[in-house]
Each structure stands twice: as structure tokens, then as C-alpha cells.
Motif scaffolding. Structure first.
Motif, PDB file in Angstrom:
ATOM      1  N   VAL A  95       0.840  -1.199   0.000  1.00  0.00           N
ATOM      2  CA  VAL A  95       0.000   0.000   0.000  1.00  0.00           C
ATOM      3  C   VAL A  95       0.880   1.257   0.000  1.00  0.00           C
ATOM      4  O   VAL A  95       1.848   1.350   0.760  1.00  0.00           O
ATOM      5  CB  VAL A  95      -0.941   0.007   1.220  1.00  0.00           C
ATOM      6  N   ARG A  96       0.552   2.216  -0.845  1.00  0.00           N
ATOM      7  CA  ARG A  96       1.374   3.407  -1.007  1.00  0.00           C
ATOM      8  C   ARG A  96       0.799   4.641  -0.305  1.00  0.00           C
ATOM      9  O   ARG A  96       1.489   5.644  -0.144  1.00  0.00           O
ATOM     10  CB  ARG A  96       1.519   3.729  -2.500  1.00  0.00           C
ATOM     11  N   SER A  97      -0.459   4.573   0.102  1.00  0.00           N
ATOM     12  CA  SER A  97      -1.141   5.769   0.608  1.00  0.00           C
ATOM     13  C   SER A  97      -0.897   6.031   2.084  1.00  0.00           C
ATOM     14  O   SER A  97      -1.295   7.072   2.607  1.00  0.00           O
ATOM     15  CB  SER A  97      -2.649   5.659   0.352  1.00  0.00           C
ATOM     16  N   VAL A  98      -0.248   5.093   2.790  1.00  0.00           N
ATOM     17  CA  VAL A  98       0.081   5.292   4.198  1.00  0.00           C
ATOM     18  C   VAL A  98       1.525   4.882   4.425  1.00  0.00           C
ATOM     19  O   VAL A  98       2.105   4.141   3.627  1.00  0.00           O
ATOM     20  CB  VAL A  98      -0.844   4.489   5.144  1.00  0.00           C
ATOM     21  N   ALA A  99       2.084   5.375   5.535  1.00  0.00           N
ATOM     22  CA  ALA A  99       3.469   5.043   5.873  1.00  0.00           C
ATOM     23  C   ALA A  99       3.577   4.778   7.360  1.00  0.00           C
ATOM     24  O   ALA A  99       2.750   5.233   8.163  1.00  0.00           O
ATOM     25  CB  ALA A  99       4.403   6.184   5.468  1.00  0.00           C
ATOM     26  N   GLU A 100       4.597   4.029   7.746  1.00  0.00           N
ATOM     27  CA  GLU A 100       4.847   3.765   9.162  1.00  0.00           C
ATOM     28  C   GLU A 100       4.938   5.084   9.918  1.00  0.00           C
ATOM     29  O   GLU A 100       5.584   6.033   9.475  1.00  0.00           O
ATOM     30  CB  GLU A 100       6.146   2.982   9.322  1.00  0.00           C
TER      31      GLU A 100
END
Length: 272
Positions: A95-100
Motif C-alpha cells: 500500500v502506497r497511501s500510508v506510511a509507518e
């Protein structure tokens, strides 16, 4: 936290995984109860507490090389009776729309699992144990070592610690031990500071809201006896009764329904 992530059409939609997700939602109230009392401990009692949520990218931005849905964990969880908020602790693979590290807000209906840990023993983890059941003994051992946790028998998910010996009164009353241990001090405080039974914080929450959401019928009963207002509404528009109803705390709901100033909802409006 290093955690295995399952992301595929099959595990999400097969009957066993659907049942695991349903059980996680049904028992979420016990997860929240434990987090509430953890917030009141001077010495932390939990090693870990987190919630699993499904993530997907908006149409047109999805990574076609990976699964459509990726399930990841958030911690530092806050629940307001409607939404769960927390911090994403996994680094997304697809998934590209969220990050750690992102702050995440989702409705309770999007919670797919929960997990808290006391002394290395995991409680909850319904979908985790569903996956563990499908593993060989060697795979299960490797999985548990990667987490560094004791998940126990995958056929038996623990929801709460066994208090039958350490605190049989709590076990019998269906209360968290801390609720009963602090009941006398709550009574003394309310006698000395009766105004605190009705005071609210910046979000409009009273103690009655908090105890109702945590499912402590004993604490709610004590507050009502000392003049707490069951019609008080938070800034988001929820009464204490609605808090209890959101998680299915029947004993707490019954207290409100049987209270002289009981709250009735008619066409979405308050009445009596």
C-alpha cells in the motif's frame, strides 16, 4: 514491532477468517477495557497493545504487483465510542497511501483484530490464531519466535486473564479487578468532591462516559448514586448510555435504562 502481515483475497474472505474478524469485533470491548485501566496504572502492566486494520490505496493508485488489501497494526490506540485512532507501526509492503508512523483514524467496523500482551502472553489475536492453525508445527514455532510472544494453543484464544484465583470477586462480578479495587477510593473522592461527578473535560467527557465505555457497572452505579448526569453529551454527541451500547456492555446499559433520569433516544434526539 516485527510482525507477519497477511494480505490476500483468500484469507480475508474465507469463512474461517470472517469468523475470526467477527469474534475480534465482538470482543473488542475487553481490549478497550484493558486499555482504559492501563491508562490509570502508575506502573504499566501491558507489554503491547495494538489493533489490526485493513488498508488499500485509492482507485488508480494501487500497486498492481501486490494484493489489493494489506492488513497492518496500529498502537497508542484511542477509542471514542465510534472511531479508533492510533499510530501505524508496520512499514507497508504494498500500500502506497500510508506510511509507518502515520496517525490513523478508522471506524470500529474496520477493526479486524486486536491484541494485548501481559508478561509475554498474548490475549486476542483472533486472525493471528486463525493463520497459526493453518501452519505446521515448525511454521508456527517460527512465527511465534518472530513475534517474540506466547500465543498458546491456536484453538483457544484468550480474551482476559484468568482472575478466578487471584481476584474471584472480579471474576464473579464481571468487572476488571482495578474497578473493584478502586471503588472505595472513588466513593471517598465523590463524597469529598461531589462536583466531580458532573465535571467534564475539553471533549465533553465526564467520568460517567469513561466508565460506561470501559464497561464498569460498579463505577457507573457509584457515579449515578452521587449525582452524575446520564444526559450529559460529549462534543461528538454521545451520551454515557450510547457509549455502553457501542460496545455491548449490557449491565451498564441496564443501569441507565433503570435510572430515574434515564436517557431515551427518540428520532435521534434525547428524551426521558
Amino acid at each position: 514491532m516485527s510482525s507477519p502481515i497477511y494480505s490476500s483475497p483468500r484469507p480475508e474472505f474465507d469463512a474461517a477468517m470472517q469468523e475470526a474478524v467477527a469474534e475480534a469485533r465482538r470482543t473488542f470491548k475487553f481490549f478497550w477495557r484493558e486499555l482504559y485501566w492501563e491508562s490509570r496504572r502508575i506502573v504499566p502492566g501491558l507489554d503491547l497493545a495494538c489493533v489490526k486494520v485493513p488498508f488499500s490505496d485509492p482507485p488508480g493508485s494501487r500497486n498492481d504487483d501486490g494484493p489489493e488489501v494489506e492488513h497492518m497494526w496500529i498502537n497508542d490506540d484511542v477509542f471514542d465510542g465510534q472511531n479508533v485512532q492510533g499510530t501505524l507501526i508496520n512499514s507497508p509492503r504494498w500500500v502506497r497511501s500510508v506510511a509507518e508512523g502515520d496517525h490513523i483514524t478508522v471506524p470500529l467496523s474496520m477493526v479486524h483484530d486486536w491484541l494485548y500482551v501481559i508478561g509475554g502472553r498474548a490475549y486476542g489475536g483472533w486472525t493471528v490464531n486463525c493463520m497459526r492453525l493453518r501452519m505446521s508445527d515448525e511454521e508456527r514455532l517460527s512465527h511465534d519466535e518472530a513475534w517474540g510472544l506466547d500465543f498458546g494453543d491456536p484453538n483457544q484464544v484468550l480474551v482476559v486473564p484468568d482472575w478466578s484465583k487471584s481476584n474471584p470477586a472480579a471474576e464473579k462480578a464481571g468487572e476488571h479487578p482495578m474497578a473493584l479495587n478502586m471503588l472505595k477510593s472513588l466513593e471517598i473522592h465523590l463524597k469529598q468532591h461531589p462536583e466531580d461527578s458532573r465535571s467534564s473535560d475539553d471533549a465533553g467527557w465526564t467520568q460517567l462516559h469513561s466508565f460506561a465505555l470501559a464497561g464498569s457497572a460498579a463505577s457507573v452505579q457509584m457515579l449515578l448514586a452521587h449525582g452524575a448526569d446520564p444526559t450529559a453529551i460529549t462534543n461528538s454527541g454521545m451520551t454515557s448510555q450510547q457509549m455502553a451500547e457501542a460496545l455491548g456492555w449490557e449491565a451498564v446499559v441496564n443501569l441507565f435504562q433503570n435510572h430515574p433520569a434515564r436517557v431515551c433516544l427518540k428520532d435521534g434526539r434525547l428524551g426521558s
